[in-house]
Motif scaffolding. Structure first.
Motif, short mmCIF file in Angstrom:
data_model
loop_
_atom_site.label_atom_id
_atom_site.label_comp_id
_atom_site.label_asym_id
_atom_site.label_seq_id
_atom_site.Cartn_x
_atom_site.Cartn_y
_atom_site.Cartn_z
N GLY A 52 35.05 35.80 38.32
CA GLY A 52 36.13 36.02 39.27
C GLY A 52 36.96 37.19 38.79
N VAL A 53 37.11 38.22 39.62
CA VAL A 53 37.84 39.41 39.20
C VAL A 53 39.25 39.05 38.76
N ALA A 54 39.97 38.28 39.57
CA ALA A 54 41.35 37.93 39.23
C ALA A 54 41.41 37.15 37.93
N ARG A 55 40.50 36.21 37.76
CA ARG A 55 40.48 35.43 36.52
C ARG A 55 40.22 36.32 35.32
N ASN A 56 39.24 37.21 35.42
CA ASN A 56 38.92 38.09 34.30
C ASN A 56 40.09 38.99 33.93
#
Length: 316
Positions: A52-56
């Motif tokens: 997940g981009v936001a999580r990363n």
């Protein structure tokens, strides 16, 4: 149902508070060890990692010492619990996270051939489609910098844009998700996208990032960062377009390069840096990611120092 984060032990007061909203799921990746053949079983290796981009991006920011609140949704399952534990371990505020007892944590499943090229993928991310942002994602600290990826439903992205205006940074993620951001081009948000995604935002093919930036400006965008691999990156900032050429570097692995670049950029913005200096910090983080096998576990100390220095330069 929320979860408490750890204390603010690693937080650096030089960084402005950040709110990160978007994808938090697991990636399951298979790579063939021999010549790939469709419709049969191929020997190879299967790995599982958090995605997940936001999580990363949130994890990189949290480990760099930035005060970061994360908002997303996971299922009440083993994958969801693992993802939550990793966020807490990175000293991220997870109190606004939603754990959906009736949902299934998102999974991205990809098959790569022996050369590492994608041959097939399944995106099981339906949990985001019905995700309604909590009040914590729409109000609060007016000084907070807000980042969101295009995994969110279009209506929720619009709510973020209406709530945060020019404090919002939007990541188009991919050609498949970029159309969700097209109605928001003139919202005042800062857009981060690669050349293929920029084409979806402007509605026609473009040859280079600077051309895409010009077209985004024509469509009403105030700020954007358009990447193009080895091509000069383009920065649109209130009508002015600047090109920055990536420095040649040895490429070990491209995994997570975009996420590292975005995290470096956001870290510098949170330190008070102007956009052009923040982009330079992001490019430094991208080079570090390219020289690392696998995704970066944390932003290197040199990137964090560069972000702080960029903020101090702006104050001078």
């Amino acid at each position: 149902m929320g979860r408490k984060a750890l204390g603010a032990g690693n937080r650096n007061k030089a960084f402005r508070p950040l709110l990160v909203v978007g994808g938090c799921h697991q990636d399951v990746l298979g790579r063939a060890g021999v010549a790939y053949e469709p419709a049969t079983s191929c020997p190879g290796m299967v790995t599982r990692r958090s995605g997940g981009v936001a999580r990363n991006v949130a994890v990189l920011l949290g480990r760099a010492g930035a005060p970061c609140r994360f908002v997303s949704v996971v299922g009440d399952d083993a994958a969801g619990r693992d993802l939550m534990a990793e966020l807490v371990a990175a000293d991220i505020d997870t109190t606004a996270m939603l754990v959906d007892g009736g949902g299934r944590t998102g999974t991205y499943l990809a098959i790569h051939d022996e050369a590492g090229e994608l041959v097939s993928a399944i995106s099981d991310l339906g949990l985001y489609d019905g995700f309604v942002l909590p009040a914590a994602a729409l109000g609060g600290d007016k000084d907070r910098l807000v980042f969101a990826d295009a995994n969110l439903a279009p209506g929720e992205l619009r709510r973020l844009a209406d709530a945060h205006g020019d404090r919002l940074v939007l990541d188009a993620i991919s050609r498949a998700k970029a159309p969700r951001l097209k109605p928001l081009v003139a919202s005042g948000a800062l857009f981060i996208c690669n050349l293929p995604s920029a084409e979806l935002l402007v509605g026609h093919p473009v040859g280079r990032p600077a051309e895409a930036a010009e077209q985004l400006a024509t469509a009403g965008a105030r700020r954007a960062v358009v990447t193009g691999g080895s091509k000069p990156l383009a920065i649109l900032d209130e009508g002015r377009i600047t090109e920055l050429t990536p420095r040649p570097t040895e490429v070990i692995d491209v995994t997570g390069v975009g996420d590292a670049q975005t995290a470096g950029l956001l870290l510098a913005l949170s330190a008070g840096a102007p956009l052009i200096l923040a982009v330079g910090v992001g490019m430094l983080a991208a080079r570090a990611a390219l020289a690392t096998a696998g995704a970066l576990g944390e932003l290197p100390a040199g990137v964090v120092a560069a972000a702080l220095a960029a903020g101090e330069t702006a104050e001078a």
